[in-house]
Scaffold this active site. Structure first.
Site, PDB file in Angstrom:
ATOM      1  N   THR A 194       0.924  -1.089   0.105  1.00 43.32           N
ATOM      2  CA  THR A 194       0.052  -0.022   0.077  1.00 43.32           C
ATOM      3  C   THR A 194       0.813   1.279  -0.005  1.00 43.32           C
ATOM      4  O   THR A 194       1.723   1.506   0.641  1.00 43.32           O
ATOM      5  CB  THR A 194      -0.943  -0.071   1.221  1.00 43.32           C
ATOM      6  OG1 THR A 194      -1.587  -1.146   1.108  1.00 43.32           O
ATOM      7  CG2 THR A 194      -1.757   1.334   1.169  1.00 43.32           C
ATOM      8  N   ARG A 219      -9.842  -8.529   3.488  1.00 40.13           N
ATOM      9  CA  ARG A 219     -10.217  -8.483   4.987  1.00 40.13           C
ATOM     10  C   ARG A 219      -9.321  -9.397   5.863  1.00 40.13           C
ATOM     11  O   ARG A 219      -9.373 -10.498   5.560  1.00 40.13           O
ATOM     12  CB  ARG A 219     -11.615  -8.448   5.423  1.00 40.13           C
ATOM     13  CG  ARG A 219     -12.571  -7.451   4.916  1.00 40.13           C
ATOM     14  CD  ARG A 219     -13.904  -7.928   4.972  1.00 40.13           C
ATOM     15  NE  ARG A 219     -14.271  -9.048   4.103  1.00 40.13           N
ATOM     16  CZ  ARG A 219     -15.051 -10.069   4.148  1.00 40.13           C
ATOM     17  NH1 ARG A 219     -15.857  -9.798   4.774  1.00 40.13           N
ATOM     18  NH2 ARG A 219     -15.212 -11.249   3.392  1.00 40.13           N
ATOM     19  N   LYS A 230      -7.915   1.893  -4.794  1.00 40.10           N
ATOM     20  CA  LYS A 230      -8.004   1.304  -3.555  1.00 40.10           C
ATOM     21  C   LYS A 230      -7.967   2.394  -2.196  1.00 40.10           C
ATOM     22  O   LYS A 230      -8.978   2.142  -1.336  1.00 40.10           O
ATOM     23  CB  LYS A 230      -6.432   0.913  -3.345  1.00 40.10           C
ATOM     24  CG  LYS A 230      -5.808   0.590  -1.834  1.00 40.10           C
ATOM     25  CD  LYS A 230      -5.949  -0.957  -1.430  1.00 40.10           C
ATOM     26  CE  LYS A 230      -5.523  -0.985  -0.184  1.00 40.10           C
ATOM     27  NZ  LYS A 230      -5.470  -2.154   0.432  1.00 40.10           N
ATOM     28  N   ASN A 279     -11.277   2.197   0.209  1.00 45.11           N
ATOM     29  CA  ASN A 279     -11.245   1.950   1.935  1.00 45.11           C
ATOM     30  C   ASN A 279     -11.739   3.237   2.830  1.00 45.11           C
ATOM     31  O   ASN A 279     -12.154   2.982   3.830  1.00 45.11           O
ATOM     32  CB  ASN A 279      -9.537   1.967   2.334  1.00 45.11           C
ATOM     33  CG  ASN A 279      -9.190   0.274   2.160  1.00 45.11           C
ATOM     34  OD1 ASN A 279     -10.020  -0.373   1.967  1.00 45.11           O
ATOM     35  ND2 ASN A 279      -8.214   0.015   2.246  1.00 45.11           N
ATOM     36  N   LEU A 311     -22.476  -0.733   8.411  1.00 48.87           N
ATOM     37  CA  LEU A 311     -23.274   0.218   8.993  1.00 48.87           C
ATOM     38  C   LEU A 311     -23.485  -0.223  10.616  1.00 48.87           C
ATOM     39  O   LEU A 311     -24.542  -0.100  11.342  1.00 48.87           O
ATOM     40  CB  LEU A 311     -24.655   0.272   8.231  1.00 48.87           C
ATOM     41  CG  LEU A 311     -24.705   0.880   7.000  1.00 48.87           C
ATOM     42  CD1 LEU A 311     -26.059   1.248   6.433  1.00 48.87           C
ATOM     43  CD2 LEU A 311     -24.226   2.374   7.356  1.00 48.87           C
ATOM     44  N   CYS A 368      -5.353  -0.742   7.738  1.00 47.31           N
ATOM     45  CA  CYS A 368      -5.738  -0.028   6.430  1.00 47.31           C
ATOM     46  C   CYS A 368      -6.391   1.443   6.873  1.00 47.31           C
ATOM     47  O   CYS A 368      -6.195   2.283   6.056  1.00 47.31           O
ATOM     48  CB  CYS A 368      -6.792  -0.986   5.719  1.00 47.31           C
ATOM     49  SG  CYS A 368      -5.652  -2.336   5.104  1.00 47.31           S
ATOM     50  N   ARG A 394      -2.887  -3.520  15.300  1.00 49.46           N
ATOM     51  CA  ARG A 394      -2.539  -2.344  14.816  1.00 49.46           C
ATOM     52  C   ARG A 394      -3.895  -1.229  14.734  1.00 49.46           C
ATOM     53  O   ARG A 394      -4.906  -1.711  14.282  1.00 49.46           O
ATOM     54  CB  ARG A 394      -2.031  -2.421  13.297  1.00 49.46           C
ATOM     55  CG  ARG A 394      -0.691  -2.846  13.396  1.00 49.46           C
ATOM     56  CD  ARG A 394      -0.105  -3.417  11.899  1.00 49.46           C
ATOM     57  NE  ARG A 394      -0.959  -4.326  11.336  1.00 49.46           N
ATOM     58  CZ  ARG A 394      -0.474  -4.757  10.091  1.00 49.46           C
ATOM     59  NH1 ARG A 394       0.091  -4.275   9.151  1.00 49.46           N
ATOM     60  NH2 ARG A 394      -1.340  -5.755   9.757  1.00 49.46           N
TER      61      ARG A 394
HETATM   62  C1  UDX Z   1     -10.328  -3.449   5.504  1.00 49.16           C
HETATM   63  C2  UDX Z   1     -11.049  -3.563   4.062  1.00 49.16           C
HETATM   64  O1  UDX Z   1     -12.330  -4.224   4.501  1.00 49.16           O
HETATM   65  C3  UDX Z   1     -10.275  -4.373   2.962  1.00 49.16           C
HETATM   66  O2  UDX Z   1     -11.125  -4.132   1.910  1.00 49.16           O
HETATM   67  C4  UDX Z   1      -9.091  -3.586   2.986  1.00 49.16           C
HETATM   68  O3  UDX Z   1      -8.437  -4.255   1.807  1.00 49.16           O
HETATM   69  C5  UDX Z   1      -8.325  -3.520   4.079  1.00 49.16           C
HETATM   70  O4  UDX Z   1      -9.120  -3.023   5.040  1.00 49.16           O
HETATM   71  P1  UDX Z   1      -9.774  -5.157   7.617  1.00 49.16           P
HETATM   72  O5  UDX Z   1      -8.852  -3.786   8.018  1.00 49.16           O
HETATM   73  O6  UDX Z   1      -9.031  -6.364   7.617  1.00 49.16           O
HETATM   74  O7  UDX Z   1     -10.168  -4.443   6.188  1.00 49.16           O
HETATM   75  O8  UDX Z   1     -11.190  -5.189   8.364  1.00 49.16           O
HETATM   76  P2  UDX Z   1     -12.570  -4.841   8.152  1.00 49.16           P
HETATM   77  O9  UDX Z   1     -13.378  -6.044   8.400  1.00 49.16           O
HETATM   78  O10 UDX Z   1     -12.837  -3.959   7.032  1.00 49.16           O
HETATM   79  O11 UDX Z   1     -12.792  -4.011   9.516  1.00 49.16           O
HETATM   80  C6  UDX Z   1     -12.216  -2.683   9.596  1.00 49.16           C
HETATM   81  C7  UDX Z   1     -12.343  -2.199  11.208  1.00 49.16           C
HETATM   82  O12 UDX Z   1     -13.826  -1.576  11.044  1.00 49.16           O
HETATM   83  C8  UDX Z   1     -12.813  -3.030  12.420  1.00 49.16           C
HETATM   84  O13 UDX Z   1     -12.117  -2.704  13.614  1.00 49.16           O
HETATM   85  C9  UDX Z   1     -14.262  -3.329  12.502  1.00 49.16           C
HETATM   86  O14 UDX Z   1     -14.423  -3.791  13.756  1.00 49.16           O
HETATM   87  C10 UDX Z   1     -14.744  -1.962  12.112  1.00 49.16           C
HETATM   88  N1  UDX Z   1     -16.136  -1.944  11.461  1.00 49.16           N
HETATM   89  C11 UDX Z   1     -16.373  -2.781  10.484  1.00 49.16           C
HETATM   90  C12 UDX Z   1     -17.238  -1.280  12.104  1.00 49.16           C
HETATM   91  O15 UDX Z   1     -16.747  -0.775  13.203  1.00 49.16           O
HETATM   92  N2  UDX Z   1     -18.441  -1.414  11.767  1.00 49.16           N
HETATM   93  C13 UDX Z   1     -18.689  -2.048  10.613  1.00 49.16           C
HETATM   94  O16 UDX Z   1     -19.845  -1.893  10.064  1.00 49.16           O
HETATM   95  C14 UDX Z   1     -17.711  -2.713  10.031  1.00 49.16           C
END
Ligand code: UDX
Length: 453
Positions: free
Chosen positions: A120, A158, A226, A230, A272, A282, A349
């Protein structure tokens, strides 16, 4: 095809293992000898469901090495997937990327290779990587013509669902200014695009999944996709959290509001889920990078900046809610269920737990915590933080003045909550993920606090 992957972190290792599953011949290079030894023995250095099993199945088709000039020179596609951790001065530290690009350039030979940047990086870095590869490619001989092209193929996986997202993506983005490179990447991903591979036993293909859409575009557009994707997901979460704050004041129920909004097909129900907000490697990093890059062009990213502010505030609201209920925090014992930034990972992280722990310690609370996967990592990375780690959730809850559910691990849903309530000094439960049922928790004897209701 012959594939070489430089960097065996989350993205590199998942990509390599999945490409091997599709039938490609994969060599993974990593500067860390101990990691390479683990991988050769079929041991996965990261916590990711089913990855170790898949890695073991793929060992005959995969090689691992600290360096391998021939793997680079023979490869049809080289992926650079090294880390770009935050630099102390702000912005990402691109030194590993520079080193990787120079190594790749040194060893490329005269058969055509696509160099794909999977790390990234700030928008525009594809050009920079291309320049570094070219300089080092031309530097070691009299080669005046390039036999490589640079491409961007952003990943959207994810953590916790990395294999699923790699094999069954919503879309594949291929960005390059060279049509040969696009053609080769298309061939590489054909089994995914046409869904013709045999699914791994633990990660079955979702029903009704047809061909996967592919976007072929230029380098800069692929890089921007990308970041923009995000940032949009991040702001969706912050949006529901902001509406949740208002719902609390106005006496509305955010879970119903979220459903009511999300069923509009133009909006969609996912991302949501209100609560203490996003964490992970990320969203924080990518929203900051987007704002910073846009700043270089004089473009203010006000919506993205607001999403970051709301997210930061959600963590402070944990303290506000506890104060509202307990009135005094000094000297209280607060238990945390979960440390990882989300379930099914041990990744800490930018985990909301970290700032919540610090905030509580600053207020002279005693803090206890449990996490099914992340405690070992916490011990190793935050050895100086005076947090009492507990072997089980029961120990966290016992004698606490309040418990905060920080990570929505499935196993926390089925705890013997009625028994647990009786072991607390005060049965206060703050559900930071709106994960448990208010009526069940109240019936179990808790004062149940959540976000947005
Ligand atoms: C994310 C993106 O989804 C992925 O496409 C990208 O390439 C990398 O970043 P990731 O960081 O693994 O993936 O986690 P993700 O499942 O997206 O959740 C991120 C954070 O948001 C978590 O802390 C989760 O608990 C929080 N979250 C997610 C919420 O608070 N509410 C939601 O509705 C969804």
């Amino acid at each position: 095809m012959k594939v070489c992957i430089v960097g065996t972190g989350y993205v590199g290792l998942t990509t390599g293992t999945c490409l091997a599953w599709l039938g490609h011949e994969v060599t993974c290079i990593d500067a860390d000898q101990s990691k390479v030894n683990m991988l050769k023995a079929g041991k996965c250095p990261i916590y990711e469901p089913y990855l170790e099993q898949m890695l073991q199945d793929m060992l005959p088709r995969m090689r691992f090495a600290v360096e391998s000039p021939e793997a680079i020179s023979e490869a049809d596609v080289v992926f650079i997937a090294v880390g770009t951790p935050p630099h102390p001065k702000g912005g990402p530290d691109l030194s590993y990327l520079r080193e990787a690009a120079e190594t790749v350039g040194r060893h490329l030979d005269s058969h055509f290779t696509v160099v794909v940047n999977k790390s990234t990086v700030p928008i525009g870095s594809g050009n920079w990587v291309g320049a570094l590869v070219r300089e080092s490619y031309r530097g070691n001989g009299s080669r005046s013509q390039d036999h490589f092209a640079v491409a961007s193929n952003p990943e959207f996986l994810r953590e916790g669902a990395a294999i699923f997202d790699t094999l069954y993506p919503d879309r594949v983005v291929l960005g390059s200014d060279d049509s040969r490179a696009i053609g080769m990447l298309y061939a590489l991903y054909r089994p995914v695009l046409e869904q013709t591979f045999v699914p791994p036993p633990n990660v079955p293909r979702p029903e009704h999944l047809g061909a996967v859409p592919v976007i072929t575009t230029d380098l800069a557009s692929a890089e921007l996709i990308k970041y923009a994707a995000n940032a949009f997901l991040a702001l969706k979460i912050s949006y529901i959290n902001e509406i949740g704050h208002l719902a609390e004041k106005a006496g509305a129920d955010i879970s119903q509001v979220a459903k009511g909004i999300g069923l509009d097909a133009r909006i969609g129900t996912r991302f949501l889920q209100p609560g203490i907000g996003w964490g992970g490697s990320c969203f924080g990093k990518d929203t900051a990078a987007l704002i910073s890059t846009a700043g270089e062009y004089g473009v203010p990213m006000q919506i993205v900046a607001a999403a970051r502010e709301v997210n930061c505030h959600q963590r402070e609201r944990v303290i506000e809610k506890l104060l509202g209920e307990l009135k005094i925090l000094k000297g209280r014992t607060i238990g945390l269920l979960g440390l990882a930034f989300k379930p099914n990972t041990d990744d800490l992280r930018e985990a909301p737990a970290l700032s919540i722990v610090q905030n509580l310690l600053d207020r002279d609370c005693k803090v206890k915590a449990h996490d099914p996967a992340a405690m070992r990592r916490f011990r190793a990375e935050y050895a100086g933080v005076p947090l009492a780690l507990c072997e089980n959730p029961e120990e966290v809850v016992r004698d606490s003045d309040a418990v905060v559910l920080v990570t929505d691990w499935q196993e926390y849903r089925d705890l013997p909550w009625s028994e647990l309530a009786g072991t607390m000094r005060k049965p206060v439960l703050l559900d930071g993920r709106n994960f448990l049922s208010r009526s069940q928790m109240e019936a179990a004897g808790f004062t149940y606090l959540s976000f947005g209701a």
